[in-house]
Design a protein around this motif. Structure first.
Motif: not given
Lengths: 138, 135
Positions: A99-100, A103
């Motif tokens: 999702t990221e 990160r």
């Protein structure tokens, strides 16, 4: 003189091709070169893993939302303070970075963890999709 | 009159020519296929990995032996001397890529402070050299 005259028969010796130089010293030198190159050359297939070197200003900073992976000498793993299995840790890191992607994953090995283990973890993390991995002192 | 064929005295070196051919081929193979590398003052058993790009071992190679000895480009140095040299080089703003050839048995306790010191010395890019396990 004929062959019947009692003279020994003269047989034409085929003209021998003479070597101008003897080959033996050449072979010696070539062998020495061969042994030299065999011993001096290496056939290792070197690979390079680029490591993140965070700027000095960022060292002490607390990273919000970073994942912290602690590696124990006995093979234990904890992700953000929670003891998990290796596969579970990789799955959760994979889910988080999907999702990221940027990160930050901080890997903190214990003092006695071997480099081979760290390399395997770096590989596994990059296999799980993490691009921003940092090795820090635990 | 039937004469026995004259004994063919072969030239003593002639039978060596196939041998020389093979040896030359081997020589050329080793010259072309093998990479000549500077001999290290100690042996380093690099970690195995399957990832990473192909790398060359040329310049600014920092070797760390399993017993904690250091060598920069084949010259054995103390840890402080290594950091000093790197610092001297990065002080002029040079972008320095250090290639770290560390023994697979080294532990984090010794390596991670080294990373910190290298970063403090101005190294921005560090490549950890490994060897492909596939053979």
């Amino acid at each position: 003189m004929s062959a019947h005259g009692g003279w020994p028969m003269r047989i034409e010796v085929p003209a021998r091709r003479r070597n101008l130089i003897s080959l033996t010293p050449l072979i010696d030198v070539v062998f020495i070169l061969l042994v030299f190159f065999m011993l001096a050359s290496s056939f290792l297939d070197w690979r390079g893993i680029s490591l993140n070197m965070p700027p000095v200003s960022e060292v002490g900073r607390v990273h919000d939302g970073s994942l912290e992976l602690r590696l124990g000498v006995d093979g234990s793993v904890s992700l953000d303070g929670e003891a998990v299995s290796r596969d579970a840790a990789l799955r959760r890191v994979g889910a988080a970075v999907s999702t990221e992607p940027d990160r930050l994953v901080i890997v903190r090995p214990e003092g006695e963890v071997r480099l081979q283990t760290m390399v395997e973890w770096l590989e596994a993390l990059s296999g799980a999709g993490a691009t921003n991995v940092s090795l820090r002192q635990g | 009159m039937k004469l026995p064929a004259p004994p063919t005295r072969k030239d003593s070196d002639d039978h060596l020519i196939p041998l020389i051919n093979i040896v030359f081929l081997l020589l050329i193979f080793f010259m072309l296929a093998g990479a000549l590398s500077r001999p290290e003052p100690f042996s380093v058993e690099p970690p195995y990995s399957d990832e990473g790009q192909a790398a060359t071992v040329d310049e600014w190679v920092l070797s760390v032996a399993a017993d904690g000895r250091f060598a920069l480009d084949g010259e054995e140095l103390l840890r402080d001397a290594v950091i000093d040299r790197i610092e001297q080089r990065t002080r002029n703003g040079d972008d320095l890529r250090i290639k770290l050839r560390a023994d697979a048995d080294l532990n984090a306790e010794l390596l991670l402070p080294l990373f910190d010191d290298l970063r403090d010395a101005g190294v921005e890019r560090l490549t950890l050299l490994t060897v492909a396990s596939g053979g």
